[in-house]
Enzyme design. Sequence first.
Site, PDB file in Angstrom:
ATOM      1  N   SER A 280       0.805  -1.217   0.000  1.00 26.22           N
ATOM      2  CA  SER A 280       0.000   0.000   0.000  1.00 26.22           C
ATOM      3  C   SER A 280       0.840   1.270   0.000  1.00 26.22           C
ATOM      4  O   SER A 280       0.417   2.288  -0.558  1.00 26.22           O
ATOM      5  CB  SER A 280      -0.946  -0.004   1.209  1.00 26.22           C
ATOM      6  OG  SER A 280      -1.832  -1.100   1.153  1.00 26.22           O
ATOM      7  N   HIS A 345       0.038   3.441   4.606  1.00 27.67           N
ATOM      8  CA  HIS A 345      -0.785   4.102   3.587  1.00 27.67           C
ATOM      9  C   HIS A 345      -0.541   5.612   3.601  1.00 27.67           C
ATOM     10  O   HIS A 345      -0.387   6.239   2.551  1.00 27.67           O
ATOM     11  CB  HIS A 345      -2.264   3.840   3.847  1.00 27.67           C
ATOM     12  CG  HIS A 345      -2.654   2.395   3.810  1.00 27.67           C
ATOM     13  ND1 HIS A 345      -2.262   1.482   4.766  1.00 27.67           N
ATOM     14  CD2 HIS A 345      -3.443   1.711   2.930  1.00 27.67           C
ATOM     15  CE1 HIS A 345      -2.781   0.296   4.481  1.00 27.67           C
ATOM     16  NE2 HIS A 345      -3.496   0.394   3.373  1.00 27.67           N
TER      17      HIS A 345
END
Length: 406
Positions: A280, A345
């Site tokens: 991610s 993220h």
Amino acid sequence: MEKSSPKMTGGTREAPVNSSPAVAANAEGEEIEVLESTEVLPVAPEDYDPENSGFISTERFRDLLATHSSELDPHKLEVLLALADGNADGKICYQDFVNLMSNKRSNSFRRAILQGSRQLKGCSLRDEVGLGLSQRLVRHVAYETLPREVDRKWYFDSYTYCPPPWLILAITIAEVAVFMYYGFQLDRLVLQVSSPSFLKSPLPYHPQLRAQAWRYLSYIFMHTGIEHLSLNMAMQLLVGVPLEMVHGALRIGLVYVCGVLAGSLAVSVTDMTAPVVGSSGGVYALVSAHLANVVMNWSGMKCQFKLFRMAMALVCMSVEFGRAVWLRFYPPAFPPCPNPSFVAHLGGVVVGLTLGVVVLQNYEQRLQEQSLFWIFFCVYTLFVLCAVFWNIFAYSLLDVRLPPPP
């Protein structure tokens, strides 16, 4: 000033001796070969005058283009005319001309195109017919990623699929292979993280094993389950492959790896007891950079249904991020080790909105000539150094209670 005429010797035309490099390169009988060549043009010693300025007048340049316009590629002709009309000082640098013919563009050439008073009058790339499947794919990618028609036509003319977009494809194939391997080994495809052997792999980042430096990058090959892998893989292929086709493996690899490293380091600083898995960080760096580039060049981006598609991209990112947040605070299957962190993220997003945007906005321009690139790169390097020192000293100074090693 008198100009010497070209001579024919044994069927070969000689360039005038006293003409400037730009005129010599465009001598009669050689102009079309020069304009269609994709290699840097050599200048014979006898054609070079050290006292010459190395410029050609825009009037002479337009005359040459008008003479041979029917034999030139229409896209290249439009860019050449924009180059001529964009020089208010009435002259064109020979090196800019050579760079154009060899598929290179300098900053001065880009400024001449952007500041030129003439608008490109040829039909848009989207209106062209009779294109093959590969050409239509290249045209689609151009409209997906580039905000200016000049850049789109330039890319369409110069792209050759050599090399192909191998980097993102190779990373994706490796992630799928690793996932399938551990899927069979752990005997589960959904929520693999719930297996007691999941974190025993040498790939994921674990705070107890942070001295093993490769884990700050190798964690991208492990995913918590097929739902995690599917979302990351979809965004990685749909955004990463077109970006790599336009900007190349080196630039997209730089943004991707910086996002991956920033993600694991951000976890080690802000969520010190949690492990990290999944790609991610790199995926969010690419997607965030692309979406920011679309927003910043909204009027120039001509991709179809861009508002709907941007909304769908944000929904996919939100779903994946929400899944990661839920999993992080869900009671772990094997306490006291918590579930993987979601902070990677956010690290990827920050890299995409800074370093990634600079890379995507400077198509065909040297990054080392962009001051903003060096500012963001220095800030990123400083963050990496601070995070390294944090990992060396902060855990013992703060007496952080880490989960046992897997």
